[in-house]
Write a protein that holds these residues in place. Sequence first.
Motif, PDB file in Angstrom:
ATOM      1  N   MET A   1       0.917  -1.004  -0.261  1.00 39.94           N
ATOM      2  CA  MET A   1      -0.150  -0.177  -0.325  1.00 39.94           C
ATOM      3  C   MET A   1       1.043   1.368   0.167  1.00 39.94           C
ATOM      4  O   MET A   1       1.462   1.924   1.095  1.00 39.94           O
ATOM      5  N   ILE A   2       0.708   2.026  -0.868  1.00 40.87           N
ATOM      6  CA  ILE A   2       1.024   3.353  -0.667  1.00 40.87           C
ATOM      7  C   ILE A   2       0.585   4.702  -0.032  1.00 40.87           C
ATOM      8  O   ILE A   2      -1.091   4.733  -0.316  1.00 40.87           O
ATOM      9  N   THR A   3       1.135   4.978   1.143  1.00 39.04           N
ATOM     10  CA  THR A   3       0.225   6.226   0.995  1.00 39.04           C
ATOM     11  C   THR A   3       1.168   7.042   1.036  1.00 39.04           C
ATOM     12  O   THR A   3       2.054   8.124   0.675  1.00 39.04           O
ATOM     13  N   VAL A   4       0.159   8.473   2.036  1.00 43.44           N
ATOM     14  CA  VAL A   4       0.787   9.410   1.689  1.00 43.44           C
ATOM     15  C   VAL A   4       2.128  10.245   2.276  1.00 43.44           C
ATOM     16  O   VAL A   4       2.401  10.878   1.440  1.00 43.44           O
ATOM     17  N   GLU A   5       2.346   9.235   2.896  1.00 37.01           N
ATOM     18  CA  GLU A   5       3.656   9.858   3.520  1.00 37.01           C
ATOM     19  C   GLU A   5       4.866   9.649   2.088  1.00 37.01           C
ATOM     20  O   GLU A   5       5.616   9.808   2.242  1.00 37.01           O
ATOM     21  N   ASP A   6       4.573   8.566   1.672  1.00 33.88           N
ATOM     22  CA  ASP A   6       5.182   7.906   0.219  1.00 33.88           C
ATOM     23  C   ASP A   6       5.065   9.364  -0.800  1.00 33.88           C
ATOM     24  O   ASP A   6       6.193   9.596  -1.807  1.00 33.88           O
ATOM     25  N   ALA A   7       3.753  10.257  -0.842  1.00 30.85           N
ATOM     26  CA  ALA A   7       3.653  10.823  -2.056  1.00 30.85           C
ATOM     27  C   ALA A   7       3.634  11.842  -1.897  1.00 30.85           C
ATOM     28  O   ALA A   7       3.738  13.364  -2.616  1.00 30.85           O
ATOM     29  N   MET A   8       3.682  12.290  -0.275  1.00 32.00           N
ATOM     30  CA  MET A   8       3.983  13.931  -0.080  1.00 32.00           C
ATOM     31  C   MET A   8       5.137  14.982  -0.434  1.00 32.00           C
ATOM     32  O   MET A   8       6.069  13.742  -0.456  1.00 32.00           O
ATOM     33  N   GLU A   9       4.969  15.889  -0.388  1.00 26.33           N
ATOM     34  CA  GLU A   9       6.211  17.488  -0.343  1.00 26.33           C
ATOM     35  C   GLU A   9       5.987  17.501   1.224  1.00 26.33           C
ATOM     36  O   GLU A   9       5.661  17.807   1.444  1.00 26.33           O
ATOM     37  N   LYS A  10       7.909  16.980   1.654  1.00 28.54           N
ATOM     38  CA  LYS A  10       7.732  17.630   3.212  1.00 28.54           C
ATOM     39  C   LYS A  10       8.188  19.225   3.234  1.00 28.54           C
ATOM     40  O   LYS A  10       7.798  19.749   4.206  1.00 28.54           O
ATOM     41  N   ASN A  11       8.836  19.520   2.091  1.00 28.81           N
ATOM     42  CA  ASN A  11       9.459  20.992   1.849  1.00 28.81           C
ATOM     43  C   ASN A  11       7.603  21.852   1.710  1.00 28.81           C
ATOM     44  O   ASN A  11       8.001  21.888   0.731  1.00 28.81           O
ATOM     45  N   VAL A  12       7.161  22.444   2.552  1.00 32.15           N
ATOM     46  CA  VAL A  12       5.650  22.757   2.234  1.00 32.15           C
ATOM     47  C   VAL A  12       6.442  24.410   2.358  1.00 32.15           C
ATOM     48  O   VAL A  12       6.604  24.884   3.494  1.00 32.15           O
ATOM     49  N   MET A  13       5.767  25.101   1.436  1.00 40.48           N
ATOM     50  CA  MET A  13       5.190  26.955   1.349  1.00 40.48           C
ATOM     51  C   MET A  13       4.294  27.160   2.157  1.00 40.48           C
ATOM     52  O   MET A  13       3.216  26.278   2.292  1.00 40.48           O
ATOM     53  N   VAL A  14       4.899  27.412   2.762  1.00 35.08           N
ATOM     54  CA  VAL A  14       3.321  27.989   3.946  1.00 35.08           C
ATOM     55  C   VAL A  14       3.919  29.269   4.314  1.00 35.08           C
ATOM     56  O   VAL A  14       4.505  30.029   4.052  1.00 35.08           O
ATOM     57  N   PHE A  15       1.992  30.399   4.569  1.00 40.08           N
ATOM     58  CA  PHE A  15       2.345  31.998   5.127  1.00 40.08           C
ATOM     59  C   PHE A  15       1.265  31.569   6.376  1.00 40.08           C
ATOM     60  O   PHE A  15       0.780  31.013   7.008  1.00 40.08           O
ATOM     61  N   LYS A  16       0.927  32.844   6.724  1.00 36.69           N
ATOM     62  CA  LYS A  16       0.739  33.551   8.707  1.00 36.69           C
ATOM     63  C   LYS A  16      -0.341  34.637   7.963  1.00 36.69           C
ATOM     64  O   LYS A  16      -0.505  34.603   7.179  1.00 36.69           O
ATOM     65  N   VAL A  17      -1.697  34.679   8.547  1.00 30.66           N
ATOM     66  CA  VAL A  17      -2.413  34.800   8.615  1.00 30.66           C
ATOM     67  C   VAL A  17      -2.010  36.630   8.195  1.00 30.66           C
ATOM     68  O   VAL A  17      -2.957  37.318   7.443  1.00 30.66           O
ATOM     69  N   GLU A  18      -1.141  37.228   9.095  1.00 32.68           N
ATOM     70  CA  GLU A  18      -0.683  38.635   8.124  1.00 32.68           C
ATOM     71  C   GLU A  18       0.052  39.217   7.100  1.00 32.68           C
ATOM     72  O   GLU A  18       0.027  40.112   7.075  1.00 32.68           O
ATOM     73  N   ASP A  19       0.211  37.632   6.194  1.00 25.58           N
ATOM     74  CA  ASP A  19       1.247  38.122   5.229  1.00 25.58           C
ATOM     75  C   ASP A  19       0.037  38.523   3.878  1.00 25.58           C
ATOM     76  O   ASP A  19      -1.392  38.888   4.754  1.00 25.58           O
ATOM     77  N   ARG A  20       0.502  39.740   3.507  1.00 26.81           N
ATOM     78  CA  ARG A  20      -0.314  40.713   2.534  1.00 26.81           C
ATOM     79  C   ARG A  20      -0.515  39.526   1.300  1.00 26.81           C
ATOM     80  O   ARG A  20       0.540  38.862   0.861  1.00 26.81           O
ATOM     81  N   ILE A  21      -1.692  39.808   0.799  1.00 31.19           N
ATOM     82  CA  ILE A  21      -2.091  38.963  -0.905  1.00 31.19           C
ATOM     83  C   ILE A  21      -1.671  39.223  -1.716  1.00 31.19           C
ATOM     84  O   ILE A  21      -0.575  38.124  -2.854  1.00 31.19           O
ATOM     85  N   SER A  22      -1.274  40.107  -1.812  1.00 37.21           N
ATOM     86  CA  SER A  22      -0.252  40.790  -3.207  1.00 37.21           C
ATOM     87  C   SER A  22       1.506  40.202  -2.893  1.00 37.21           C
ATOM     88  O   SER A  22       1.177  39.366  -3.854  1.00 37.21           O
ATOM     89  N   ASP A  23       2.031  40.044  -1.748  1.00 33.56           N
ATOM     90  CA  ASP A  23       2.768  39.330  -1.374  1.00 33.56           C
ATOM     91  C   ASP A  23       3.238  37.427  -1.645  1.00 33.56           C
ATOM     92  O   ASP A  23       3.501  36.654  -2.063  1.00 33.56           O
ATOM     93  N   VAL A  24       1.914  36.982  -1.189  1.00 36.48           N
ATOM     94  CA  VAL A  24       1.372  35.610  -1.250  1.00 36.48           C
ATOM     95  C   VAL A  24       1.077  35.326  -2.644  1.00 36.48           C
ATOM     96  O   VAL A  24       1.752  34.232  -3.349  1.00 36.48           O
TER      97      VAL A  24
END
Length: 159
Positions: A1-24
Amino acid sequence: MITVEDAMEKNVMVFKVEDRISDVAEILRKNKISGAPIVNNDQIITGIVSEGDIMRLIEVHSPQINLILPAPLDLIELPLKMQHEFDEISKGLKKASSVMVGEIMTKKVISVHKEISISDAAQIMDTKKINRLPVIDENNKLIGIVTRGDIIGAMGKKG
């Protein structure tokens, strides 16, 4: 069985609630991704933002002009109408650039644990009509993300 761990990207781009939409929007475009999780300082997911969320900010207006047989007044008013439409679009873009991601993000985020199968993840994505699933650990901290493309890629490696 192939799991999500086998397929997932570990280096995830994340943002914070205070980031401006233009920057995002700029970061998403530069990195050629269509969405990303929003996390707090403890890496707990508080939301998710997608290109669709950003697109909904921009209202596009179109002038009502009879293009087949324009009336003489339409021809005279056309430059004024076009300037008005341009001004409205400009205002919309300026407004959108000052919005914080926390104002438009999807707050009810569907996430999965790394142990589930990619077929279960695919079914969740299909049923919920979503393109990405954040992957969390037992403490609800973000550890990865799996997209439709990741699942398709993992299925290709199976054979």
